[in-house]
Structure formats: structure tokens, C-alpha cells
Design a protein around this motif. Structure first.
Motif: not given
Length: 127
Positions: A7, A11, A14, A53, A58-59, A62, A71
Motif C-alpha cells: 500500500p 500510494f 499514485d 485512498w 483502495v486501502r 491498492p 483512485v
């Protein structure tokens, strides 16, 4: 790689994708090259990204395409709405289309590449 790191890395990927989107946009419009200008351009989309997020899907997963779609939707929709609020004007339709397509390529693209590499690695491990 530790599954706990996925994750965090997702992140980060992203965030990088959104910053690249903002940088390319600024370059294509011959806007001044400054960190503050880049951050101002990226900020509404980064806020949308953080909101996306915050969703459990998403968490939890992901790297999946569903997470990528969430997202993308959060980043594009909230980013465009916040940008319109900051500039006090609606963006032209062509800007909206280019924004959504560009963010889709970046935010879903790295996920597709990641899944492809993972699938190839799994196939090699079976041999």
C-alpha cells in the motif's frame, strides 16, 4: 517484497503519477518551471487522490483495477471540481477529457504493468 509495503508503494506511485500529470500539463502550456507552481497545479488532484485512498477498497487492494478505477474517479472528479473552485471557472470540455485520459493512463497504467510483471514472475516460478 513484504505485503505490508505494497500500500505504501502504491500510494507513492499514485502521487508520482499525479505530479507527472501536473508537470507535463505545465510544460505543455509553457508555464513557469517552479516548484510552487507545480504544487499549485497538482494540489487539487492530490487532494482528490488522498480522498480516494480513504476508501476501504483502495486501502485493501491498492494494486487492483477496481482500486485504480476508484483512485482515477476520485482524483479526476475531485481534482477538477477543486480546480474549478480555485479558479472560479469551469474548465473546457477538452481539458476535462485530456485530464481523465491522462490520469487513467498514469494511475491505471502502472497497475496494469505491475500485474503483468507479477503474472510473468508467477509463471516463471511454476516452471
Amino acid at each position: 517484497m513484504s505485503p505490508r509495503r505494497i500500500p505504501t508503494l502504491a500510494f507513492a506511485a499514485d502521487v508520482i503519477a499525479v505530479v507527472v500529470f501536473a508537470a507535463v500539463g505545465r510544460i505543455s502550456h509553457d508555464e513557469a518551471e517552479s516548484l510552487s507552481g507545480l504544487l499549485a497545479t497538482a494540489a487539487p488532484f492530490l487532494i482528490g487522490l488522498v480522498a480516494a485512498w480513504a476508501t476501504p477498497l483502495v486501502r485493501a487492494h491498492p494494486v487492483g483495477f477496481r482500486a485504480g478505477a476508484v483512485v482515477l474517479a476520485g482524483t479526476a472528479v475531485l481534482g477538477l471540481l477543486l480546480r474549478a473552485a480555485f479558479t472560479v471557472q469551469l474548465p473546457p470540455l477538452v481539458f476535462v477529457v485530456i485530464t481523465v485520459v491522462s490520469l487513467a493512463v498514469l494511475l491505471i497504467g502502472w497497475r496494469a504493468l505491475s500485474l503483468l510483471v507479477s503474472h510473468r514472475a508467477d509463471q516463471r516460478a511454476v516452471r
